[in-house]
Design a protein around this motif. Structure first.
Motif, PDB file in Angstrom:
ATOM      1  N   PHE A  16       4.888   5.772  11.548  1.00  0.00           N
ATOM      2  CA  PHE A  16       4.773   4.435  10.971  1.00  0.00           C
ATOM      3  C   PHE A  16       6.109   4.010  10.379  1.00  0.00           C
ATOM      4  CE2 PHE A  16       0.391   6.222  10.513  1.00  0.00           C
ATOM      5  CZ  PHE A  16      -0.192   5.414  11.474  1.00  0.00           C
ATOM      6  N   VAL A  17       6.688   2.926  10.932  1.00  0.00           N
ATOM      7  CA  VAL A  17       8.019   2.481  10.566  1.00  0.00           C
ATOM      8  C   VAL A  17       7.949   1.425   9.459  1.00  0.00           C
ATOM      9  CG1 VAL A  17      10.110   1.329  11.409  1.00  0.00           C
ATOM     10  CG2 VAL A  17       8.897   2.963  12.875  1.00  0.00           C
ATOM     11  N   VAL A  18       8.824   1.590   8.455  1.00  0.00           N
ATOM     12  CA  VAL A  18       8.885   0.652   7.345  1.00  0.00           C
ATOM     13  C   VAL A  18       9.506  -0.648   7.849  1.00  0.00           C
ATOM     14  CG1 VAL A  18       9.804   0.202   5.036  1.00  0.00           C
ATOM     15  CG2 VAL A  18       9.120   2.532   5.696  1.00  0.00           C
ATOM     16  N   THR A  19       8.812  -1.755   7.645  1.00  0.00           N
ATOM     17  CA  THR A  19       9.308  -3.060   8.110  1.00  0.00           C
ATOM     18  C   THR A  19       9.716  -3.974   6.973  1.00  0.00           C
ATOM     19  OG1 THR A  19       7.030  -3.900   8.152  1.00  0.00           O
ATOM     20  CG2 THR A  19       7.903  -2.972  10.205  1.00  0.00           C
ATOM     21  N   GLY A  20       9.406  -3.601   5.735  1.00  0.00           N
ATOM     22  CA  GLY A  20       9.794  -4.446   4.615  1.00  0.00           C
ATOM     23  C   GLY A  20       9.605  -3.719   3.295  1.00  0.00           C
ATOM     24  N   ARG A  21      10.362  -4.190   2.302  1.00  0.00           N
ATOM     25  CA  ARG A  21      10.249  -3.620   0.963  1.00  0.00           C
ATOM     26  C   ARG A  21      10.179  -4.755  -0.056  1.00  0.00           C
ATOM     27  NH1 ARG A  21      11.306   1.779   0.154  1.00  0.00           N
ATOM     28  NH2 ARG A  21      11.662   1.294  -2.024  1.00  0.00           N
TER      29      ARG A  21
ATOM     30  N   ALA B 204      -2.570  -8.625  12.348  1.00  0.00           N
ATOM     31  CA  ALA B 204      -1.868  -7.348  12.470  1.00  0.00           C
ATOM     32  C   ALA B 204      -2.320  -6.369  11.389  1.00  0.00           C
ATOM     33  CB  ALA B 204      -0.357  -7.565  12.380  1.00  0.00           C
ATOM     34  N   TRP B 205      -2.278  -5.103  11.741  1.00  0.00           N
ATOM     35  CA  TRP B 205      -2.540  -4.034  10.781  1.00  0.00           C
ATOM     36  C   TRP B 205      -1.277  -3.813   9.941  1.00  0.00           C
ATOM     37  CZ3 TRP B 205      -6.643  -0.217  10.565  1.00  0.00           C
ATOM     38  CH2 TRP B 205      -7.695  -0.456  11.462  1.00  0.00           C
TER      39      TRP B 205
ATOM     40  N   PRO C  67       2.913  -2.746  15.069  1.00  0.00           N
ATOM     41  CA  PRO C  67       3.032  -3.616  16.249  1.00  0.00           C
ATOM     42  C   PRO C  67       1.759  -3.689  17.075  1.00  0.00           C
ATOM     43  CG  PRO C  67       4.127  -1.513  16.632  1.00  0.00           C
ATOM     44  CD  PRO C  67       3.720  -1.521  15.197  1.00  0.00           C
ATOM     45  N   ALA C  68       0.870  -2.725  16.903  1.00  0.00           N
ATOM     46  CA  ALA C  68      -0.393  -2.696  17.647  1.00  0.00           C
ATOM     47  C   ALA C  68      -1.447  -2.008  16.794  1.00  0.00           C
ATOM     48  CB  ALA C  68      -0.221  -1.964  18.979  1.00  0.00           C
TER      49      ALA C  68
END
Length: 327
Positions: A322-327, A252-253, A283-284
């Motif tokens: 671009f959605v933040v998925t983790g910190r 994944a990117w 996601p892609a």
């Protein structure tokens, strides 16, 4: 196998083709003349890149997987046939070769743009020069690989495997042995399917990097990424990473914002370690235009990086998708 330069003569600027003869001497001939040196400069730059990018891949061995092979010649057709250029953006022979084809595609587009500003006779002369370069390179390669006799022609340009006559270092980073070795290491042990995906990802990353003029960044190949550290960013940096083909499970990117932290707080200029502030796992695979848009925004407003760094999980970086998925 030709180096291009310019020479002022009688109020005009001559575009010269310089090459080796079979006897070892170096000669120059006039390709055409333009009325303005400013018009000649981008033409010469593009011609040098085209010559080097066409010549170097067939002048070295493909040493991947401890073998000794040859690189393809599919790129020859694009030198003289615009309809063949699309072929430079397809295929998956190897990361390095396909990256060189991508750069050749850009050089041909740049030449076309430079020629749009000059009269038709000059465009015809440049086209004839590329025909000569491509034809003689094919003939020299056929003699080397298959023992075919070289046709009798005036001003035969000499080509020597392992010693291509091109601008210093090929005029492009992609042609350096260091870049080739790094890209070769990236694909060690991967399957043909994984290589095809890695080539597609590299095209996206490299295209985005080439198109971005508003921010200074680095394109890394040890782990494919674009790395940007704007001035006065308070230690923040941005990393856009394609999947590493040599790393198991990396498919994944992701986009990461990180911050440098001093290993020893008492040393102002000591070593530092990057710590992740947030990550956007995509996601892609993104389009090159999406990455370029992100980088251009940052180039126009470097303070955006600090604002993006405050984004909570589940939200998009302001001004992007671009959605933040983790910190």
């Amino acid at each position: 196998m030709t180096v291009y330069s310019r020479h002022a003569s009688r109020g005009k600027t001559q575009i010269l083709a310089t090459y080796q003869e079979a006897g070892g001497g170096v000669v120059s001939s006039t390709v055409t003349s333009v009325g303005d040196a400013a018009l000649a400069a981008p033409i010469i730059d593009a011609l040098n890149r085209i010559s080097a990018l066409a010549t170097v891949p067939v002048s070295i061995h493909d040493l991947r997987e401890r073998g000794v092979g040859s690189y393809p010649t599919k790129h020859f057709a694009a030198l003289t046939d615009p309809a063949s250029r699309a072929g430079l953006l397809s295929g998956a022979h190897s990361l390095w070769y396909e990256y060189a084809c991508l750069k050749l595609h850009q050089a041909l587009i740049d030449l076309e743009g430079a020629l749009a500003a000059v009269p038709e006779p000059i465009r015809i002369a440049i086209g004839a020069e590329l025909e000569t370069e491509a034809r003689q390179l094919r003939e020299a390669l056929a003699e080397y690989e298959e023992g075919e006799d070289l046709p009798e022609v005036e001003d035969r340009r000499y080509w020597d495997f392992g010693h291509p006559f091109v601008t210093y270092d090929g005029g492009a980073d992609v042609l350096s042995a260091e870049t080739r070795e790094r890209l070769n290491r990236l694909e060690e042990g991967i399957t043909p399917e994984e290589r095809e995906k890695a080539v597609a990802d590299l095209r996206v990353l490299a295209t985005a990097y080439e198109r971005c003029s508003g921010v200074h960044g680095l394109l890394h190949f040890d782990y494919p990424e674009i790395f940007v550290e704007p001035g006065d960013s308070e230690g923040l940096y941005l990393s856009i990473c394609a999947p590493n083909p040599s790393e198991a499970g990396a498919d994944a990117w992701d986009i990461e914002i990180g911050r440098w932290e001093q290993d020893d707080p008492d040393e102002e200029y000591g070593s530092a370690t990057g710590r992740t502030v947030l990550r956007c796992a995509l996601p892609a695979s993104p389009r090159a235009e999406e990455i370029t848009g992100l980088l251009e925004q940052l180039g126009q407003d470097p303070e955006l990086l600090a604002k993006w760094a405050e984004s909570p999980v589940g939200s998009a970086l302001p001004g992007t998708e671009f959605v933040v998925t983790g910190r």
